[in-house]
Design an enzyme around this catalytic site. Structure first.
Site, PDB file in Angstrom:
ATOM      1  N   HIS A  23      -5.636 -10.198  -1.497  1.00 58.93           N
ATOM      2  CA  HIS A  23      -4.878 -10.757  -2.613  1.00 58.93           C
ATOM      3  C   HIS A  23      -5.068 -12.272  -2.590  1.00 58.93           C
ATOM      4  O   HIS A  23      -5.265 -12.864  -1.526  1.00 58.93           O
ATOM      5  CB  HIS A  23      -3.380 -10.490  -2.479  1.00 58.93           C
ATOM      6  CG  HIS A  23      -2.970  -9.057  -2.539  1.00 58.93           C
ATOM      7  ND1 HIS A  23      -2.824  -8.284  -1.411  1.00 58.93           N
ATOM      8  CD2 HIS A  23      -2.633  -8.270  -3.584  1.00 58.93           C
ATOM      9  CE1 HIS A  23      -2.420  -7.072  -1.756  1.00 58.93           C
ATOM     10  NE2 HIS A  23      -2.306  -7.034  -3.062  1.00 58.93           N
ATOM     11  N   ASP A  76       2.026   3.425   4.811  1.00 59.60           N
ATOM     12  CA  ASP A  76       0.710   2.797   5.007  1.00 59.60           C
ATOM     13  C   ASP A  76       0.198   2.921   6.442  1.00 59.60           C
ATOM     14  O   ASP A  76      -0.343   1.965   7.002  1.00 59.60           O
ATOM     15  CB  ASP A  76       0.759   1.310   4.620  1.00 59.60           C
ATOM     16  CG  ASP A  76       0.811   1.087   3.124  1.00 59.60           C
ATOM     17  OD1 ASP A  76       0.273   1.925   2.390  1.00 59.60           O
ATOM     18  OD2 ASP A  76       1.395   0.082   2.689  1.00 59.60           O
ATOM     19  N   HIS A 105      -0.060   6.842  -1.906  1.00 65.99           N
ATOM     20  CA  HIS A 105       0.439   6.850  -3.278  1.00 65.99           C
ATOM     21  C   HIS A 105       0.321   8.243  -3.887  1.00 65.99           C
ATOM     22  O   HIS A 105       1.188   8.676  -4.652  1.00 65.99           O
ATOM     23  CB  HIS A 105      -0.330   5.847  -4.128  1.00 65.99           C
ATOM     24  CG  HIS A 105      -0.089   4.418  -3.744  1.00 65.99           C
ATOM     25  ND1 HIS A 105      -0.701   3.366  -4.392  1.00 65.99           N
ATOM     26  CD2 HIS A 105       0.693   3.868  -2.791  1.00 65.99           C
ATOM     27  CE1 HIS A 105      -0.307   2.228  -3.839  1.00 65.99           C
ATOM     28  NE2 HIS A 105       0.537   2.513  -2.859  1.00 65.99           N
ATOM     29  N   GLU A 135      -5.094   5.677  -3.633  1.00 68.53           N
ATOM     30  CA  GLU A 135      -4.580   5.558  -2.272  1.00 68.53           C
ATOM     31  C   GLU A 135      -3.964   6.869  -1.822  1.00 68.53           C
ATOM     32  O   GLU A 135      -3.243   7.530  -2.577  1.00 68.53           O
ATOM     33  CB  GLU A 135      -3.537   4.448  -2.184  1.00 68.53           C
ATOM     34  CG  GLU A 135      -2.975   4.293  -0.783  1.00 68.53           C
ATOM     35  CD  GLU A 135      -1.961   3.184  -0.648  1.00 68.53           C
ATOM     36  OE1 GLU A 135      -0.826   3.467  -0.192  1.00 68.53           O
ATOM     37  OE2 GLU A 135      -2.291   2.039  -0.991  1.00 68.53           O
ATOM     38  N   ASP A 195       6.336   4.376   1.243  1.00 66.79           N
ATOM     39  CA  ASP A 195       4.926   4.066   1.459  1.00 66.79           C
ATOM     40  C   ASP A 195       4.757   3.429   2.832  1.00 66.79           C
ATOM     41  O   ASP A 195       4.862   2.213   2.983  1.00 66.79           O
ATOM     42  CB  ASP A 195       4.471   3.109   0.355  1.00 66.79           C
ATOM     43  CG  ASP A 195       2.975   2.999   0.237  1.00 66.79           C
ATOM     44  OD1 ASP A 195       2.273   3.755   0.918  1.00 66.79           O
ATOM     45  OD2 ASP A 195       2.510   2.159  -0.555  1.00 66.79           O
ATOM     46  N   ASP A 202      -5.991   0.034   3.660  1.00 70.32           N
ATOM     47  CA  ASP A 202      -4.698  -0.540   3.262  1.00 70.32           C
ATOM     48  C   ASP A 202      -3.656   0.021   4.223  1.00 70.32           C
ATOM     49  O   ASP A 202      -2.850   0.881   3.873  1.00 70.32           O
ATOM     50  CB  ASP A 202      -4.389  -0.167   1.818  1.00 70.32           C
ATOM     51  CG  ASP A 202      -3.129  -0.839   1.306  1.00 70.32           C
ATOM     52  OD1 ASP A 202      -2.506  -1.606   2.073  1.00 70.32           O
ATOM     53  OD2 ASP A 202      -2.758  -0.595   0.146  1.00 70.32           O
ATOM     54  N   ASP A 218      -2.867 -14.029  -0.132  1.00 68.30           N
ATOM     55  CA  ASP A 218      -3.163 -13.764   1.279  1.00 68.30           C
ATOM     56  C   ASP A 218      -3.963 -14.911   1.888  1.00 68.30           C
ATOM     57  O   ASP A 218      -3.793 -15.236   3.063  1.00 68.30           O
ATOM     58  CB  ASP A 218      -3.999 -12.479   1.440  1.00 68.30           C
ATOM     59  CG  ASP A 218      -3.287 -11.243   0.950  1.00 68.30           C
ATOM     60  OD1 ASP A 218      -2.046 -11.229   0.967  1.00 68.30           O
ATOM     61  OD2 ASP A 218      -3.986 -10.294   0.562  1.00 68.30           O
TER      62      ASP A 218
END
Length: 443
Positions: A103, A311, A273, A270, A309, A341, A106
């Site tokens: 991002h 991750d 997701h 993802e 989520d 991710d 980031d």
């Protein structure tokens, strides 16, 4: 000379094989191994995400950061951003992956004004360009963070305040241009807060039109600057909002068709997701492949006992094998790849834990690829599917699909006894056994 942040790992992570006993070594992932006519590295196109791996301290809604991340000290300065980037590229090269993702926030401090942020981003893009040239690590995709700052509490493109929409548009312009400058192979849009918390104060149709206009502007700017990579939308059903407009692959498909954007966007899917939307990851990948929408994936997993989520690093060959099969069936990745991710658990506080998480996840993907290649090459599933639908290529099936038959004509033929349905087995259990046999047998 930059500081070595991962001194416990002396060099590039080696391939040790299944019989090895080194903790920092790949068991299955051998980049140069040829699978279905292509190098394993070129099939998987693995990327490490910047945000969870280098921009996150381990903080959550219940507690402060726990992870050993010295590069996050004085995080508002460009010097700190450079240290973070040093840590990131040291990790990328030692892990031996070809790609990374980020991002905008980031890699660049936000500063007090947008103009500060734009300058910081330009500076850090130049820094990233140098490190990419030194290491050979490439950019799989970039994106703009349009969800963390308080201004985006009510969304970005779907915000009731057009000034917030405008700020998001300015941010995406810079992030897209940064991605283009760094040779990014895709650009991703994730609508983390593009949804609603309550219908009591929401105009659904208005927000949908706002989102369509925003995506149209992004597609127009992509063409204006000559960026040739796909624009990818990443579906998610909810969290942090109660409901997000990009709920799942089918929802995004319908939205793109409704606003004549199908030629402009593909999907970044993802695992976590998909499961939050009530689907298997296999389902979401198969849907995207079948409808020509597949672009890239975020490889992770959730926890069946947690409804959010999480991750986590992927560790289920069973879960990923069928998704990888659909990807191979669709021709494999083009510009996309497998982006991690993923984030460590807050109790995995050592920097070396970042290697353990990624190594295990990469080996899981590599094993899933081998299973998928076995299923694809032997036509284990494709032959069964073709046989099951073969009658649609015959006189009756073709007549229905091509419009030669009507309700009236079919009723007459059925009443005359010309058409008599006969049952046939779907053989689901047999196919499940064949999939399991591939999982157990590949080496």
């Amino acid at each position: 000379m930059t500081e070595a942040f991962f001194s416990d790992v002396a060099g590039r992570v080696p391939f040790g094989g299944l019989g090895g006993d080194e903790d920092v070594a790949y068991r299955v992932y051998d980049p140069d191994r040829i699978v279905a006519g292509k190098r394993m590295e070129d099939h998987l196109r693995i990327a490490v995400c910047y945000w969870h791996s280098f921009a996150w301290s381990g903080a959550d809604v219940f507690g402060d950061g726990t992870l050993d991340r010295p590069w996050l000290q004085d995080s508002a300065s460009l010097d700190a951003a450079r240290r973070k980037m040093d840590a990131a590229f040291e990790f990328f090269t030692k892990l031996g992956v070809p790609f990374f993702t980020f991002h905008d926030v980031d890699i660049a401090p936000q500063g007090e004004r947008f103009s500060d942020f734009a300058r910081n981003l330009e500076t850090m893009v130049e820094e990233a360009e140098k490190r990419m040239a030194e290491t050979g690590v490439r950019l799989l995709w970039g994106t703009a963070n349009l969800f963390s700052h308080p201004r985006y509490a009510a969304g970005a493109a779907t915000n009731p305040d057009p000034a917030v929409f405008a700020h998001a548009a300015a941010q995406v312009r810079h992030a897209l241009e940064a991605t283009h400058h760094l040779g990014g192979q895709n650009y991703v849009l994730w609508g983390g807060r593009e949804g609603y918390e309550s219908l009591l104060n929401t105009r659904l149709a208005h927000e949908e039109r706002q989102l369509a206009r925003f995506l149209t502007m992004v597609a127009e700017h992509k063409r204006d600057i000559g960026f040739e990579g796909p624009l990818l939308i990443e579906p998610k059903p909810a969290e942090p909002t109660k409901h997000q407009y990009d709920h799942d692959a089918a929802t995004v498909h319908g939205f793109l068709a409704r606003y004549d954007l199908l030629d402009e966007f593909r999907l970044n899917l993802e695992v976590n997701h998909a499961t939050l939307a009530g689907h298997s990851f296999h389902h979401e990948v198969a849907y995207a492949v079948e409808h020509g929408l597949f672009g890239s994936i975020d490889a992770n997993r959730g926890d069946e006992q947690n409804g959010w989520d999480t991750d986590q690093f992927p560790n289920s060959v069973d879960e990923l094998s069928l998704a990888m099969y659909e990807i191979l069936r669709g021709g494999g990745f083009t510009t996309g790849g497998c982006n991690f991710d993923t984030k460590l658990r807050r109790q995995s506080i050592d920097r070396t834990d970042l290697f353990h998480g990624h190594i295990g996840g990469i080996d899981t993907l590599a094993r899933a690829l081998l299973v998928a290649a076995e299923l694809h090459e032997r036509e284990t599933l494709s032959a069964a599917r073709a046989s099951r639908y073969a009658d649609w290529d015959g006189e009756l099936g073709a007549g229905i699909l091509e419009g030669r038959e009507t309700l009236a004509s079919l009723e007459r033929r059925v009443s005359a006894g010309e058409i008599v349905p006969t049952g046939r087995s779907g053989r689901q259990e047999l196919l499940e056994n064949r999939v399991n046999a591939a999982i157990w047998s590949v080496s």
